[in-house]
Design an enzyme around this catalytic site. Structure first.
Site, PDB file in Angstrom:
ATOM      1  N   ASN A   1      -5.772   3.438 -16.702  1.00 35.89           N
ATOM      2  CA  ASN A   1      -6.584   3.307 -15.489  1.00 35.89           C
ATOM      3  C   ASN A   1      -6.546   4.585 -14.643  1.00 35.89           C
ATOM      4  O   ASN A   1      -7.588   5.170 -14.325  1.00 35.89           O
ATOM      5  CB  ASN A   1      -6.091   2.085 -14.691  1.00 35.89           C
ATOM      6  CG  ASN A   1      -6.796   1.941 -13.344  1.00 35.89           C
ATOM      7  OD1 ASN A   1      -6.592   2.757 -12.442  1.00 35.89           O
ATOM      8  ND2 ASN A   1      -7.642   0.956 -13.217  1.00 35.89           N
TER       9      ASN A   1
ATOM     10  N   SER B   1      -4.463  -1.349  -1.503  1.00 36.79           N
ATOM     11  CA  SER B   1      -3.896  -2.706  -1.514  1.00 36.79           C
ATOM     12  C   SER B   1      -3.698  -3.184  -0.074  1.00 36.79           C
ATOM     13  O   SER B   1      -3.962  -4.342   0.262  1.00 36.79           O
ATOM     14  CB  SER B   1      -2.546  -2.726  -2.224  1.00 36.79           C
ATOM     15  OG  SER B   1      -2.707  -2.898  -3.606  1.00 36.79           O
TER      16      SER B   1
ATOM     17  N   LYS C   1       6.293  -4.918  -0.693  1.00 37.74           N
ATOM     18  CA  LYS C   1       5.018  -4.658  -1.368  1.00 37.74           C
ATOM     19  C   LYS C   1       5.279  -3.880  -2.651  1.00 37.74           C
ATOM     20  O   LYS C   1       6.051  -2.922  -2.656  1.00 37.74           O
ATOM     21  CB  LYS C   1       4.113  -3.815  -0.439  1.00 37.74           C
ATOM     22  CG  LYS C   1       2.731  -3.557  -1.010  1.00 37.74           C
ATOM     23  CD  LYS C   1       1.799  -4.708  -0.748  1.00 37.74           C
ATOM     24  CE  LYS C   1       0.487  -4.618  -1.504  1.00 37.74           C
ATOM     25  NZ  LYS C   1       0.589  -5.120  -2.906  1.00 37.74           N
TER      26      LYS C   1
ATOM     27  N   LYS D   1       6.887   5.042  -0.633  1.00 38.94           N
ATOM     28  CA  LYS D   1       5.420   5.184  -0.667  1.00 38.94           C
ATOM     29  C   LYS D   1       4.745   4.569   0.550  1.00 38.94           C
ATOM     30  O   LYS D   1       3.857   5.166   1.153  1.00 38.94           O
ATOM     31  CB  LYS D   1       4.889   4.443  -1.907  1.00 38.94           C
ATOM     32  CG  LYS D   1       4.337   5.340  -2.980  1.00 38.94           C
ATOM     33  CD  LYS D   1       3.758   4.510  -4.103  1.00 38.94           C
ATOM     34  CE  LYS D   1       4.544   4.712  -5.358  1.00 38.94           C
ATOM     35  NZ  LYS D   1       3.928   4.109  -6.546  1.00 38.94           N
TER      36      LYS D   1
ATOM     37  N   LYS E   1       9.262  -4.314  -6.410  1.00 38.21           N
ATOM     38  CA  LYS E   1       8.596  -4.149  -7.710  1.00 38.21           C
ATOM     39  C   LYS E   1       9.004  -5.300  -8.600  1.00 38.21           C
ATOM     40  O   LYS E   1      10.077  -5.871  -8.434  1.00 38.21           O
ATOM     41  CB  LYS E   1       9.029  -2.830  -8.358  1.00 38.21           C
ATOM     42  CG  LYS E   1       8.138  -2.367  -9.476  1.00 38.21           C
ATOM     43  CD  LYS E   1       6.956  -1.609  -8.924  1.00 38.21           C
ATOM     44  CE  LYS E   1       6.079  -1.013  -9.985  1.00 38.21           C
ATOM     45  NZ  LYS E   1       5.202   0.031  -9.417  1.00 38.21           N
TER      46      LYS E   1
HETATM   47  N1  GLU Z   1       1.567  -0.452  -8.800  1.00 38.37           N
HETATM   48  C1  GLU Z   1       1.018   0.462  -7.848  1.00 38.37           C
HETATM   49  C2  GLU Z   1       2.070   1.479  -7.442  1.00 38.37           C
HETATM   50  O1  GLU Z   1       3.012   1.750  -8.157  1.00 38.37           O
HETATM   51  C3  GLU Z   1       0.348  -0.237  -6.688  1.00 38.37           C
HETATM   52  C4  GLU Z   1       1.248  -1.117  -5.856  1.00 38.37           C
HETATM   53  C5  GLU Z   1       0.509  -1.974  -4.852  1.00 38.37           C
HETATM   54  O2  GLU Z   1      -0.702  -1.873  -4.759  1.00 38.37           O
HETATM   55  O3  GLU Z   1       1.202  -2.758  -4.177  1.00 38.37           O
HETATM   56  O4  GLU Z   1       1.962   2.122  -6.433  1.00 38.37           O
END
Ligand code: GLU
Length: 405
Positions: free
Chosen positions: A209, A337, A60, A84, A96
């Protein structure tokens, strides 16, 4: 932050986590690196997807469009996503993606073509049970919609759960647009309570954002925002700025610096101004060994990914600044998400209050679990947060028989 620095930090905390050298080696190695050069009108755009770890569930993580994004940075960001999802206690791994491009220079038509090309390049490795992308810096719900459409066309399926951060009309979740900021607020509230902080002055570096939304949410809750900035510069008014007015001016003119009832200063200077809470909310490497000693805040809430270098982190710890690390502070985005993906899989959509309540619960638990574990320890809160995440990832790896003692 370079991946080398990520590795250095892991080396440093490995003894605290009782990691064997094999475990450490396996934690540093991404499972899969996908790379392809995309092409629009004869111009080439390097594109990446790093699938770091999926011991706890499908990969993810967002896709970033940025002129300076490199494979090395995507690797660091993919590693942080792995932490995370473990911290937020959601059943995912970490990944990523990125395309090296300046999206402001592209027409909407070309942006759409490039987004579709990205999916054509990597779609066999993506999917709701494999790897689920999302927005990141300079990628939007519209881009997620194009990517979803390309994926569904290629696979001849309806797969709303293959990507998150979608527009509501295509299966997005309520709250997702403000989730990173709202999650940050819930975590900040916990920290303020534990640390007994009564001052409510806030400085926000970056007004995209995340920065804009947290400014709005904190002002609503009675915090006094005294300074904000964007790439054009910073503004400061120690009596507080009218944040709704600043947002209006940013949207109308493109920059916060056109708000005139404030002093103008540089981004570098802004982060050194005395305040209770400093929120870096833009890109990485903002707090470095050169400016860390001048930082004059009680709490730093890292809404951006990687805003503090390792050397700066040490200095801040010595200065007793409480740093809430990115992998915890901004985990609200990926948490909603996850809720979006759950709703897609169920085909049943939740009310706004329901999403907000569930987010609050996840954030409070994450903060307090780590807070408990970090009590009476000599190392800093970032180290405690990493140790907490690594423990969970290693437990999953061990159960799979992938890491041996
Ligand atoms: N880009 C966001 C982050 O760095 C969200 C990632 C997601 O929702 O998968 O946490």
């Amino acid at each position: 932050m370079s991946f080398k620095e990520v590795e250095q930090f892991l080396d440093k905390i490995a003894p605290l986590a009782n990691l064997s050298s094999d475990q450490l080696k396996s934690l540093k190695r991404p499972n899969k690196i996908l790379q392809k050069t995309l092409n629009i009108n004869g111009k080439k755009y390097p594109a990446f997807r790093v699938q770091f770890n999926n011991a706890r569930g499908p990969y993810k993580g967002g896709i970033r469009f940025h002129p300076h994004i490199s494979l090395d940075e995507v690797k660091s960001l993919a590693f942080w996503m792995t932490l995370k999802t473990a911290i937020a206690d959601i059943p995912f791994g970490g990944a990523k993606g990125g395309i090296t491009l300046d999206s402001k220079q592209l027409s909407q038509k070309d942006l759409q073509q490039l987004s579709r090309q990205y999916i054509r390049a990597f779609y066999k490795d993506l999917g709701p049970t494999k790897d689920i992308p999302a927005p990141d810096v300079y990628t939007t719900p519209q881009i997620m919609a194009w990517m979803l459409d390309e994926y569904e066309t290629l696979t001849q399926t309806s797969s709303p759960g293959m990507i998150t951060g979608k527009p509501l009309e295509l299966g997005g979740s309520l709250i997702r647009d403000i989730a990173t900021a709202l999650g940050g607020v819930f975590i900040l509230e916990e920290a303020i309570e534990q640390l007994h902080i009564s001052q409510k002055t806030v400085i926000i570096q970056g007004f995209g954002n995340a920065g804009m939304n947290i400014a709005h949410l904190l002002a609503q809750r009675g915090f006094k925002i005294i300074g904000v900035s964007d790439s054009h510069g910073a503004i400061l008014n120690r009596n507080g700025v009218d944040i709704e007015k600043v947002i209006e001016i940013k949207q109308k003119t493109g920059s916060v610096v056109n708000y005139l009832t404030a002093e103008r200063l540089t981004n570098e200077k802004l982060v050194t101004i005395g305040c209770a809470i400093l929120i870096p909310a833009a890109l990485g490497n903002i707090i470095t060994k050169d400016n860390a000693k001048y930082i004059n805040a009680q709490i730093i809430l890292e809404l951006a990914n990687g805003p503090t270098t390792l050397e700066a982190d040490e200095i801040l710890h010595q200065q007793k600044v409480f740093v809430i690390p990115d992998v915890l502070a901004n985990s609200g985005g990926v948490t909603v998400s996850y809720f979006e993906w759950v709703q897609n899989n169920q085909g049943f959509y939740w009310r706004e209050e329901e999403v907000a309540l569930r987010l609050k619960d996840k954030m409070q638990r994450a903060f307090n679990n780590i807070w408990e574990e970090s009590k009476n320890k000599s190392y800093n809160f970032r180290t405690a947060t990493y140790l907490y995440a690594l423990k969970r990832i290693i437990a999953a790896e061990k159960l799979r028989g992938k890491i041996y003692l």
